[in-house]
Design an enzyme around this catalytic site. Sequence first.
Site, PDB file in Angstrom:
ATOM      1  N   THR A  69      23.564  10.567  49.056  1.00 45.59           N
ATOM      2  CA  THR A  69      23.022  10.032  47.785  1.00 45.59           C
ATOM      3  C   THR A  69      23.181  11.138  46.722  1.00 45.59           C
ATOM      4  O   THR A  69      23.746  12.020  46.955  1.00 45.59           O
ATOM      5  CB  THR A  69      21.284   9.572  47.934  1.00 45.59           C
ATOM      6  N   CYS A  70      22.777  10.672  45.577  1.00 51.36           N
ATOM      7  CA  CYS A  70      22.941  11.353  44.503  1.00 51.36           C
ATOM      8  C   CYS A  70      22.177  12.477  44.596  1.00 51.36           C
ATOM      9  O   CYS A  70      22.492  13.651  43.847  1.00 51.36           O
ATOM     10  CB  CYS A  70      22.644  10.638  43.049  1.00 51.36           C
ATOM     11  N   ARG A  75      20.950  14.125  47.474  1.00 50.16           N
ATOM     12  CA  ARG A  75      21.088  14.682  48.776  1.00 50.16           C
ATOM     13  C   ARG A  75      22.327  14.450  49.665  1.00 50.16           C
ATOM     14  O   ARG A  75      22.828  13.291  49.643  1.00 50.16           O
ATOM     15  CB  ARG A  75      19.717  14.448  49.692  1.00 50.16           C
ATOM     16  N   GLU A 102      10.074   6.848  45.043  1.00 52.52           N
ATOM     17  CA  GLU A 102      11.210   6.068  44.853  1.00 52.52           C
ATOM     18  C   GLU A 102      11.663   5.253  46.106  1.00 52.52           C
ATOM     19  O   GLU A 102      11.555   5.454  47.192  1.00 52.52           O
ATOM     20  CB  GLU A 102      12.470   6.864  44.717  1.00 52.52           C
ATOM     21  N   GLY A 130      28.664   1.733  34.354  1.00 52.49           N
ATOM     22  CA  GLY A 130      28.576   1.650  35.792  1.00 52.49           C
ATOM     23  C   GLY A 130      28.154   0.141  35.980  1.00 52.49           C
ATOM     24  O   GLY A 130      27.440  -0.616  35.072  1.00 52.49           O
ATOM     25  N   ALA A 131      28.400  -0.406  37.115  1.00 49.29           N
ATOM     26  CA  ALA A 131      27.851  -1.946  37.323  1.00 49.29           C
ATOM     27  C   ALA A 131      27.200  -2.016  38.726  1.00 49.29           C
ATOM     28  O   ALA A 131      26.938  -2.996  39.431  1.00 49.29           O
ATOM     29  CB  ALA A 131      28.850  -2.851  37.281  1.00 49.29           C
ATOM     30  N   GLY A 132      26.849  -0.785  39.582  1.00 51.08           N
ATOM     31  CA  GLY A 132      26.070  -0.602  40.829  1.00 51.08           C
ATOM     32  C   GLY A 132      24.810  -0.892  40.607  1.00 51.08           C
ATOM     33  O   GLY A 132      23.989  -1.189  40.096  1.00 51.08           O
TER      34      GLY A 132
END
Length: 464
Positions: A50-51, A53, A115, A190-192
């Site tokens: 992930t961003c 980890r 989160e 971005g569009a995620g």
Amino acid sequence: MNELLVLGLSHKTAPVAVRERLSVTQTQLERMLADLHASPDVNEAAILSTCNRTEVYLVVGDPVEAEGELLRSIAKSSRIRPTELANLVYAPRNCDAARHLYRVTSGLDSMVLGEYEVQGQVKRAYETALHRGTTGPMLNRLFKAALRTGKRVRTETTLSERRTSVASVAVDLAAERVGHLEDRKVMIIGAGETAELTAQAFAAQGVRTLFVSNRHADRARALAERFGGRVGALTDLAEQLEEADVVISSTGSPHPVLEAEELATVMAARPDRPLVLIDIAVPRDIDPECGRLPGVTLYDIDDLQAVVAQNLADRGSEAQIAEEIVEQEIHAFARWMGQMEITPTIVDLRTRATDIVEAVLAENEGRWESASAADVARMERAARTVVQRLLHEPTVRLKQARDRDDAHGQVEVLRELFALDEPDHASAPADAPRTQIPCPHAMAPADPVPDNLRALAVRRAAGS
């Protein structure tokens, strides 16, 4: 014996400049899984990226060797010296490794406490490994239990309420820097999934946003329709930046989408109008040099830490409840692993004893010249009977331990005392899933393992 090993780094141990060098695309991740699983020392593998980890979950026979080999491999691919990387990674094993994944999935190890996006990321990591055929009984059990733990934390605590994502914290930071957002022109690159969460947070503050994306234009249009925004293309980025007050970027690009030289031209065309850039992508979307330009304020994902501090203070009591839930689930995992060990341990113990009897009888063969064949047979039966009676009580107690929480501890002690894990002594099949799980005392009892799962675990452990 197989052991569970995690090797990883996160926002807690490494800056974004390092994390982005270890970030992998989905294609790279699947290739890494295949390479790991092809190793003769790796029985199961999964990767969570992930961003914040990058973590590799392995089931291996020799965790020390596996850790060293994986560390060297990661260092080579990321072009980071092994000694430097070793200071940034963590490598918990067995129950500590399971506890780590449970906490990650529950949002307890996130930059933003509670989160909720991370549970979806863990689920996708597991599904990818499952699809690639790199999981087995241990990782299947581990990830399913982690996802169950995350769900319990979400439903039994209030950790997931209010600002519980990096995107929402980024929007809070933007509001703090430019004041009321309703009158500001905001751009999302971005569009995620993260872009969608960012748009939700902006919409909650009455902001209509401009979505900029080339790769997922259809999704960008869908987001614009949903949140009342507009759509632009990356090819027109410079023109769109001339109008923006705040930009939050979160693409999956492996390279920067905004360079300092391009932004310098933009800023020259809009003198006396400051621009706030918040880059929450890993690898980073915005060239760090952009932050040096006059009128530009640039934040990356690590800069959100200060905003997060209050979040931590506000949720302390709920976090404690979540930690207790994690311990309850670890309690169940440890018991399951102990049950997995009992049958092969009994087999190894009795085989070890039989081998000793046979060795002693063989050593003394020919020393009983005056004994009749019947006498020799009686002595052999007596020797075997002594062993059977000596092992009867340990065998019974091990079987009784199946439903107790300290089963793994009893198994560990017995295997150590009788050296059952030395190659000459272990007799169960090489592929039998044996795992040493040194777990601390759990905080509360957990539900027992269903009978059908226990039966399956015992059959696999026995090699049947």
